[in-house]
Design a protein around this motif. Structure first.
Motif, mmCIF file in Angstrom:
data_model
loop_
_atom_site.group_PDB
_atom_site.id
_atom_site.type_symbol
_atom_site.label_atom_id
_atom_site.label_comp_id
_atom_site.label_asym_id
_atom_site.label_seq_id
_atom_site.Cartn_x
_atom_site.Cartn_y
_atom_site.Cartn_z
ATOM 1 N N ALA A 88 19.699 54.268 -53.009
ATOM 2 C CA ALA A 88 18.732 54.492 -54.084
ATOM 3 C C ALA A 88 19.303 54.081 -55.437
ATOM 4 O O ALA A 88 18.581 53.525 -56.283
ATOM 5 N N GLY A 89 20.601 54.324 -55.642
ATOM 6 C CA GLY A 89 21.215 53.920 -56.901
ATOM 7 C C GLY A 89 21.241 52.404 -57.076
ATOM 8 O O GLY A 89 20.984 51.886 -58.174
ATOM 9 N N VAL A 90 21.551 51.691 -55.997
ATOM 10 C CA VAL A 90 21.538 50.222 -56.056
ATOM 11 C C VAL A 90 20.136 49.722 -56.366
ATOM 12 O O VAL A 90 19.936 48.832 -57.206
ATOM 13 N N ALA A 91 19.133 50.301 -55.691
ATOM 14 C CA ALA A 91 17.746 49.884 -55.931
ATOM 15 C C ALA A 91 17.333 50.168 -57.370
ATOM 16 O O ALA A 91 16.693 49.326 -58.021
ATOM 17 N N ALA A 92 17.693 51.343 -57.891
ATOM 18 C CA ALA A 92 17.329 51.688 -59.272
ATOM 19 C C ALA A 92 17.989 50.740 -60.264
ATOM 20 O O ALA A 92 17.361 50.309 -61.248
ATOM 21 N N PHE A 93 19.257 50.400 -60.025
ATOM 22 C CA PHE A 93 19.945 49.460 -60.921
ATOM 23 C C PHE A 93 19.274 48.091 -60.910
ATOM 24 O O PHE A 93 19.017 47.500 -61.970
ATOM 25 N N LEU A 94 18.972 47.578 -59.714
ATOM 26 C CA LEU A 94 18.356 46.264 -59.627
ATOM 27 C C LEU A 94 16.985 46.245 -60.303
ATOM 28 O O LEU A 94 16.644 45.292 -61.020
ATOM 29 N N ILE A 95 16.201 47.291 -60.088
ATOM 30 C CA ILE A 95 14.863 47.330 -60.685
ATOM 31 C C ILE A 95 14.945 47.413 -62.203
ATOM 32 O O ILE A 95 14.235 46.691 -62.927
ATOM 33 N N SER A 96 15.816 48.281 -62.718
ATOM 34 C CA SER A 96 15.921 48.433 -64.177
ATOM 35 C C SER A 96 16.403 47.153 -64.843
ATOM 36 O O SER A 96 15.931 46.790 -65.922
ATOM 37 N N GLU A 97 17.349 46.443 -64.209
ATOM 38 C CA GLU A 97 17.866 45.209 -64.800
ATOM 39 C C GLU A 97 16.911 44.035 -64.602
ATOM 40 O O GLU A 97 16.991 43.042 -65.330
ATOM 41 N N ALA A 98 16.022 44.141 -63.614
ATOM 42 C CA ALA A 98 15.084 43.047 -63.361
ATOM 43 C C ALA A 98 13.814 43.158 -64.191
ATOM 44 O O ALA A 98 13.070 42.173 -64.308
ATOM 45 N N VAL A 99 13.550 44.335 -64.780
ATOM 46 C CA VAL A 99 12.309 44.522 -65.540
ATOM 47 C C VAL A 99 12.147 43.504 -66.669
ATOM 48 O O VAL A 99 11.053 42.941 -66.842
ATOM 49 N N PRO A 100 13.190 43.200 -67.478
ATOM 50 C CA PRO A 100 12.984 42.187 -68.523
ATOM 51 C C PRO A 100 12.545 40.832 -67.989
ATOM 52 O O PRO A 100 11.719 40.151 -68.608
ATOM 53 N N ALA A 101 13.064 40.431 -66.834
ATOM 54 C CA ALA A 101 12.648 39.151 -66.251
ATOM 55 C C ALA A 101 11.239 39.240 -65.684
ATOM 56 O O ALA A 101 10.474 38.264 -65.731
ATOM 57 N N LEU A 102 10.878 40.418 -65.146
ATOM 58 C CA LEU A 102 9.545 40.578 -64.573
ATOM 59 C C LEU A 102 8.462 40.576 -65.641
ATOM 60 O O LEU A 102 7.319 40.182 -65.376
ATOM 61 N N THR A 103 8.801 41.022 -66.849
ATOM 62 C CA THR A 103 7.814 41.125 -67.929
ATOM 63 C C THR A 103 7.923 39.997 -68.943
ATOM 64 O O THR A 103 7.108 39.937 -69.869
ATOM 65 N N ALA A 104 8.894 39.118 -68.797
ATOM 66 C CA ALA A 104 9.096 38.046 -69.772
ATOM 67 C C ALA A 104 8.042 36.959 -69.610
ATOM 68 O O ALA A 104 7.527 36.736 -68.512
ATOM 69 N N PRO A 105 7.699 36.247 -70.698
ATOM 70 C CA PRO A 105 6.780 35.104 -70.577
ATOM 71 C C PRO A 105 7.363 34.021 -69.676
ATOM 72 O O PRO A 105 8.586 33.888 -69.544
ATOM 73 N N ALA A 106 6.498 33.261 -69.039
ATOM 74 C CA ALA A 106 6.947 32.252 -68.074
ATOM 75 C C ALA A 106 7.872 31.230 -68.720
ATOM 76 O O ALA A 106 8.836 30.777 -68.096
ATOM 77 N N GLU A 107 7.602 30.871 -69.981
ATOM 78 C CA GLU A 107 8.406 29.819 -70.602
ATOM 79 C C GLU A 107 9.816 30.278 -70.941
ATOM 80 O O GLU A 107 10.704 29.442 -71.181
ATOM 81 N N ASP A 108 10.059 31.590 -70.944
ATOM 82 C CA ASP A 108 11.404 32.087 -71.241
ATOM 83 C C ASP A 108 12.295 32.161 -70.001
ATOM 84 O O ASP A 108 13.516 32.309 -70.122
ATOM 85 N N ILE A 109 11.706 32.082 -68.828
ATOM 86 C CA ILE A 109 12.477 32.105 -67.589
ATOM 87 C C ILE A 109 13.134 30.735 -67.394
ATOM 88 O O ILE A 109 12.519 29.704 -67.702
ATOM 89 N N PRO A 110 14.387 30.678 -66.906
ATOM 90 C CA PRO A 110 15.008 29.370 -66.636
ATOM 91 C C PRO A 110 14.108 28.481 -65.790
ATOM 92 O O PRO A 110 13.601 28.894 -64.752
ATOM 93 N N GLY A 111 13.908 27.267 -66.259
ATOM 94 C CA GLY A 111 12.978 26.350 -65.609
ATOM 95 C C GLY A 111 11.648 26.280 -66.318
ATOM 96 O O GLY A 111 10.917 25.296 -66.182
ATOM 97 N N GLY A 112 11.287 27.335 -67.063
ATOM 98 C CA GLY A 112 10.087 27.338 -67.870
ATOM 99 C C GLY A 112 8.782 27.465 -67.109
ATOM 100 O O GLY A 112 7.713 27.261 -67.691
#
Length: 284
Positions: free
Chosen positions: A8-32
């Motif tokens: 559960a701790g690993v899952a919580a860490f991955l989810i919390s660190e992935a939230v900025p990428a999940l909510t970021a605009p498409a053009e800000d993600i590598p590859g655009g």
């Protein structure tokens, strides 16, 4: 409970660190082009290499297990089992260098032949890679790496097949292979499936061997013999993480979250299949 808390701790860490990428605009993600376009080819490459390795390793591992358990002389069987188990002790980086220096050049003629004769299939569409650093080579390397896992579990399951069932089949006039087919394989199906899924989990997460062998970086493609290959999630993280900053780190962690979910689903599916097959096994 401790294992569940760690998971559960690993899952919580991955989810919390992935939230900025999940909510970021498409053009800000590598590859655009957004997170889905970034992770999609990596998921395809991960599944393609792992499934190819599983298709190659499972029949060979089961055949080895049957030979060691029922056909080989006792001394030879012990030596063969020991040698095969030693394959699991070889570091993955050594497998990577072997695949790069030995296996890849040796497979170039096969790649060329497959492109000329099997080019009508999407898996061998070509053009053939001149270096041999292809998804097909990666599949063979991963197959060798997961072979001892599947073989060891299969040997253990076959050796525990009820002796009365085996002796009864032989007493009724069955050949050795007929005895195996009727009394051993039905009993060991759940174990074979469990071992195969365990090997699949190892292949899904393999990093260094794939990173060394594969000439990745292309988009989504099913071509196994071309120099343009989709990378895998684990190798992509290993290669890009040292230089990643800011949102790039969150994007890599988001791809790691996808790999975490895939591995979790594979293990849950394996547990369901094993439990379901156990109800119909020879033991019952």
């Amino acid at each position: 409970m401790f294992i569940l808390l760690v998971l559960a701790g690993v899952a919580a860490f991955l989810i919390s660190e992935a939230v900025p990428a999940l909510t970021a605009p498409a053009e800000d993600i590598p590859g655009g082009e957004g997170l889905a376009s970034y992770v999609g080819p990596l998921v395809l490459g991960t599944l393609l290499g792992a499934v190819l390795a599983l298709l190659i390793a499972t029949p060979l591992a089961v055949a080895i297990a049957l030979y060691v358990t029922f056909y080989a002389p006792r001394r030879l069987a012990a030596a063969m089992g020991y040698v095969i188990d030693l394959l699991a002790a070889i570091p993955s980086v050594v497998y990577g260098f072997w695949g790069l220096a030995v296996l890849a050049p040796a497979l170039v003629p096969f790649h060329e032949w497959a492109a000329d004769n099997l080019g009508f299939l999407p898996f061998f569409a070509g053009p053939a890679s001149a270096s041999g650093r292809t998804m097909f080579t990666v599949g063979l390397v991963l197959a060798v790496m997961i072979l001892p896992i599947i073989s060891a579990i299969s040997r253990e399951v076959f050796s525990q097949a009820p002796a009365l069932h085996r002796e009864a089949a032989l007493a009724l006039g069955a050949t050795r292979w007929e005895m195996i087919r009727m009394a051993v394989l039905p009993y060991g199906k759940s174990g074979i499936i469990g071992g195969a899924m365990l090997g699949l989990g190892r292949a899904l997460g393999e990093t260094m061997a794939v990173a060394i062998v594969l000439s990745g970086g292309a988009g989504a493609t099913l071509n196994l013999i071309s120099s343009s290959n989709p990378s895998t999630i684990a190798s992509n993280i290993a290669l890009r993480f040292p230089e990643a900053t800011g949102l790039g780190v969150n994007t890599l962690i988001a791809s790691g979250l996808v790999l975490f979910v895939i591995t979790l689903v594979v293990n849950m599916l394996a547990r369901w299949v094993v439990n379901r097959r156990a109800d119909f096994s020879g033991a019952n």
